[in-house]
Design a protein around this motif. Structure first.
Motif, PDB file in Angstrom:
ATOM      1  N   TYR A 264       8.442   0.713 -14.372  1.00 31.47           N
ATOM      2  CA  TYR A 264       8.585   1.824 -13.474  1.00 31.47           C
ATOM      3  C   TYR A 264       7.170   2.726 -13.617  1.00 31.47           C
ATOM      4  O   TYR A 264       6.863   3.177 -12.372  1.00 31.47           O
ATOM      5  CB  TYR A 264       9.662   2.953 -14.352  1.00 31.47           C
ATOM      6  CG  TYR A 264      10.883   2.179 -13.845  1.00 31.47           C
ATOM      7  CD1 TYR A 264      11.388   1.927 -12.661  1.00 31.47           C
ATOM      8  CD2 TYR A 264      12.053   2.461 -14.861  1.00 31.47           C
ATOM      9  CE1 TYR A 264      12.658   1.313 -12.832  1.00 31.47           C
ATOM     10  CE2 TYR A 264      13.394   1.983 -14.923  1.00 31.47           C
ATOM     11  CZ  TYR A 264      13.609   1.386 -13.619  1.00 31.47           C
ATOM     12  OH  TYR A 264      14.966   0.725 -13.421  1.00 31.47           O
ATOM     13  N   PHE A 265       6.542   2.623 -14.721  1.00 27.99           N
ATOM     14  CA  PHE A 265       5.261   3.325 -14.777  1.00 27.99           C
ATOM     15  C   PHE A 265       4.331   2.807 -13.705  1.00 27.99           C
ATOM     16  O   PHE A 265       3.656   3.288 -12.858  1.00 27.99           O
ATOM     17  CB  PHE A 265       4.693   3.568 -16.151  1.00 27.99           C
ATOM     18  CG  PHE A 265       3.399   3.922 -16.126  1.00 27.99           C
ATOM     19  CD1 PHE A 265       3.100   5.425 -16.072  1.00 27.99           C
ATOM     20  CD2 PHE A 265       2.165   3.127 -15.991  1.00 27.99           C
ATOM     21  CE1 PHE A 265       1.867   5.933 -16.010  1.00 27.99           C
ATOM     22  CE2 PHE A 265       0.855   3.755 -16.254  1.00 27.99           C
ATOM     23  CZ  PHE A 265       0.721   5.178 -16.273  1.00 27.99           C
ATOM     24  N   VAL A 266       4.066   1.607 -13.796  1.00 20.95           N
ATOM     25  CA  VAL A 266       3.241   0.607 -12.977  1.00 20.95           C
ATOM     26  C   VAL A 266       3.459   0.935 -11.465  1.00 20.95           C
ATOM     27  O   VAL A 266       2.642   0.914 -10.541  1.00 20.95           O
ATOM     28  CB  VAL A 266       3.375  -0.814 -13.458  1.00 20.95           C
ATOM     29  CG1 VAL A 266       2.458  -1.762 -12.222  1.00 20.95           C
ATOM     30  CG2 VAL A 266       2.507  -1.262 -14.556  1.00 20.95           C
ATOM     31  N   THR A 267       4.939   0.852 -11.018  1.00 25.64           N
ATOM     32  CA  THR A 267       5.233   0.969  -9.712  1.00 25.64           C
ATOM     33  C   THR A 267       4.978   2.161  -8.965  1.00 25.64           C
ATOM     34  O   THR A 267       4.593   2.232  -7.926  1.00 25.64           O
ATOM     35  CB  THR A 267       6.682   0.627  -9.693  1.00 25.64           C
ATOM     36  OG1 THR A 267       7.260  -0.666 -10.295  1.00 25.64           O
ATOM     37  CG2 THR A 267       7.384   0.754  -8.254  1.00 25.64           C
ATOM     38  N   VAL A 268       5.328   3.380  -9.887  1.00 25.97           N
ATOM     39  CA  VAL A 268       5.445   4.861  -9.418  1.00 25.97           C
ATOM     40  C   VAL A 268       3.915   5.059  -9.460  1.00 25.97           C
ATOM     41  O   VAL A 268       3.500   5.567  -8.517  1.00 25.97           O
ATOM     42  CB  VAL A 268       6.311   5.696 -10.063  1.00 25.97           C
ATOM     43  CG1 VAL A 268       5.879   7.203  -9.777  1.00 25.97           C
ATOM     44  CG2 VAL A 268       7.484   5.254 -10.067  1.00 25.97           C
ATOM     45  N   PHE A 269       3.099   4.905 -10.314  1.00 26.75           N
ATOM     46  CA  PHE A 269       1.854   5.555 -10.590  1.00 26.75           C
ATOM     47  C   PHE A 269       0.644   4.608 -10.316  1.00 26.75           C
ATOM     48  O   PHE A 269      -0.681   4.780 -10.238  1.00 26.75           O
ATOM     49  CB  PHE A 269       1.635   6.214 -11.953  1.00 26.75           C
ATOM     50  CG  PHE A 269       2.461   7.231 -12.338  1.00 26.75           C
ATOM     51  CD1 PHE A 269       2.411   8.512 -11.755  1.00 26.75           C
ATOM     52  CD2 PHE A 269       3.649   7.068 -12.885  1.00 26.75           C
ATOM     53  CE1 PHE A 269       3.180   9.367 -11.980  1.00 26.75           C
ATOM     54  CE2 PHE A 269       4.559   8.088 -13.437  1.00 26.75           C
ATOM     55  CZ  PHE A 269       4.356   9.252 -12.719  1.00 26.75           C
ATOM     56  N   LEU A 270       0.654   3.097 -10.308  1.00 27.82           N
ATOM     57  CA  LEU A 270      -0.179   2.161  -9.861  1.00 27.82           C
ATOM     58  C   LEU A 270      -0.045   1.381  -8.431  1.00 27.82           C
ATOM     59  O   LEU A 270      -1.005   1.464  -7.778  1.00 27.82           O
ATOM     60  CB  LEU A 270      -0.402   1.240 -11.102  1.00 27.82           C
ATOM     61  CG  LEU A 270      -0.918   1.819 -12.215  1.00 27.82           C
ATOM     62  CD1 LEU A 270      -1.113   0.451 -13.341  1.00 27.82           C
ATOM     63  CD2 LEU A 270      -2.337   2.516 -12.245  1.00 27.82           C
ATOM     64  N   ALA A 271       0.839   0.913  -8.237  1.00 24.86           N
ATOM     65  CA  ALA A 271       1.281  -0.030  -7.124  1.00 24.86           C
ATOM     66  C   ALA A 271       1.569   1.170  -5.975  1.00 24.86           C
ATOM     67  O   ALA A 271       0.817   0.621  -4.945  1.00 24.86           O
ATOM     68  CB  ALA A 271       2.554  -0.992  -7.309  1.00 24.86           C
ATOM     69  N   ALA A 272       2.327   1.893  -6.225  1.00 26.64           N
ATOM     70  CA  ALA A 272       2.542   2.908  -4.931  1.00 26.64           C
ATOM     71  C   ALA A 272       1.128   3.595  -4.380  1.00 26.64           C
ATOM     72  O   ALA A 272       0.729   3.414  -3.085  1.00 26.64           O
ATOM     73  CB  ALA A 272       3.544   3.961  -5.292  1.00 26.64           C
ATOM     74  N   PRO A 273       0.318   4.219  -5.159  1.00 25.52           N
ATOM     75  CA  PRO A 273      -0.992   4.532  -4.867  1.00 25.52           C
ATOM     76  C   PRO A 273      -1.991   3.405  -4.063  1.00 25.52           C
ATOM     77  O   PRO A 273      -2.422   3.716  -3.402  1.00 25.52           O
ATOM     78  CB  PRO A 273      -1.547   5.436  -6.005  1.00 25.52           C
ATOM     79  CG  PRO A 273      -0.515   5.683  -6.930  1.00 25.52           C
ATOM     80  CD  PRO A 273       0.553   4.582  -6.542  1.00 25.52           C
TER      81      PRO A 273
END
Length: 383
Positions: A264-273
């Motif tokens: 969830y952290f990678v998806t919200v704060f890395l992949a999405a940006p």
């Protein structure tokens, strides 16, 4: 032989039949500027070219088909395509897919057997006891999911599905039939599909900003942001347990396991940006006159990253949905769609309703529906 270099043959009384794929000289000299055609059977005199449609219609229907410089005129059918140029039979492709799937199945089975054997060793048993797959965060957080989480989850899923759909359309669309142009920038003409994709991106970003703001104002950021280095060995433990099919304890109402938290952290704060930054660079919103900025961040970099990021989202969605279905189906759906920790059918029916809305959005994502909306923000035109 090109028409411009053809010369009439002299002192030739007869000619052998020729193939339509060969370039041949004229069989008999004729008093015209261009070479006479050669029939598929025997040479014939070149008639005068009709000067009007009426005269062309009076030509005999039984006239043999002529060949001009090795190819048929446009009004006549050409030679059939060579057999070597035909596409491979679909059954061979199906067999290749089946063999590929079988190979993946064998590899997956071997991985499961290997991990299960590894976890049976004494030192791995000690590792699982020390790191069961989750840790207790030093920052307290209220358990459960607020209703806004469910709404944000639905909006995010709805927009993501349409973004992926339009993204794939852009990659396969060769000749757009409908275009959108800004009213204040006639040179900014783009296909309607690209406009719709970018409009969905903006809505998705707005929804994401609202989600992050609510996440930090309510303190629920602790659920998806690692707060201890213990997250790393616990994430490895959870991954091994998933692969072995002896899955870790699920308690999402109170705390995600470490592998879920990292995902969830990678998806919200890395992949999405990253998706937003690369998409912005590729869009028409990027300032054209910012030469230094464009050189520092070439569009080729954005194109090289944007599609792999989309593939990550697709893989995340597939894994996410699969684990929701396999680790307490009704309870997980109640968490996200009914904001309750119970095994009832409430969340299931809300989930089904959301799928219907997403399916309707998928079907409605076509020019007939999109064009009237696009006209509010610019001009829509055909090819």
């Amino acid at each position: 032989m090109p028409l411009s270099s053809a010369r009439p043959a002299a002192n030739v009384s007869t000619a052998e039949p020729v193939s339509t794929a060969e370039l041949v000289p004229v069989a008999e000299p004729v008093p015209v500027a261009e070479p006479a055609p050669v029939t598929e059977h025997a040479p014939i005199p070149v008639p005068e070219r009709p000067s009007s449609p009426a005269q062309r219609d009076e030509r005999p229907l039984t006239q043999p088909r002529t060949v001009w410089n090795g190819r048929a005129p446009r009004h006549l059918p050409g030679a059939p395509a060579a057999a070597s140029a035909r596409r491979r039979p679909t059954w061979t492709q199906a067999i290749a897919v089946l063999f590929g799937a079988a190979a993946l199945g064998v590899l997956a089975g071997a991985a499961v057997a290997l991990v299960r054997a590894l976890l049976s060793l004494p030192f791995m048993q000690d590792f699982l006891a020390a790191f069961p797959g989750e840790y207790v965060s030093p920052i307290a957080v209220e358990p459960g999911f607020a209703p806004w989480v469910g709404w944000q989850h639905f909006f995010n899923a709805f927009l993501m599905v349409l973004i992926i759909r339009t993204g794939l359309q852009i990659r396969t669309e060769k000749r757009p039939t409908v275009f959108w142009t800004p009213r204040n920038n006639p040179k900014g003409k783009t296909s309607l599909t690209i406009w719709f994709h970018q409009a969905l991106d903006i809505l998705w970003l707005v929804n994401g900003v609202i989600f992050v703001v609510l996440l930090f104002t309510t303190g629920h950021w602790v659920r998806i942001v690692p707060t201890s280095w213990e997250v790393l060995p616990n994430a490895l433990s959870a991954a091994l347990q998933y692969v072995s099919f002896d899955w870790p304890h699920e308690n999402g109402w109170n705390n995600y396991n470490s592998l879920q938290q990292l995902a969830y952290f990678v998806t919200v704060f890395l992949a999405a940006p990253l998706a937003a930054i690369t998409g912005y660079r590729m869009s028409g919103l990027w300032p054209k006159k910012a030469e230094r900025l464009s050189k520092a961040y070439p569009v080729e970099w954005a194109r090289a990253l944007h599609f792999p990021v989309m593939l990550y989202f697709v893989a995340f969605i597939i894994a996410h949905v699969a684990l929701v279905m396999l680790t307490g189906f009704l309870r997980n759906l109640n968490h996200m769609y009914a904001s309750q920790d119970a095994v009832t059918w409430t969340g299931f029916w809300v989930f089904i309703a959301s799928l219907v809305v997403i399916a309707l959005g998928w079907v409605a994502a076509r020019p007939l529906v999109i064009a009237p909306i696009a006209k509010v923000f610019g001009n829509v035109s055909g090819r």
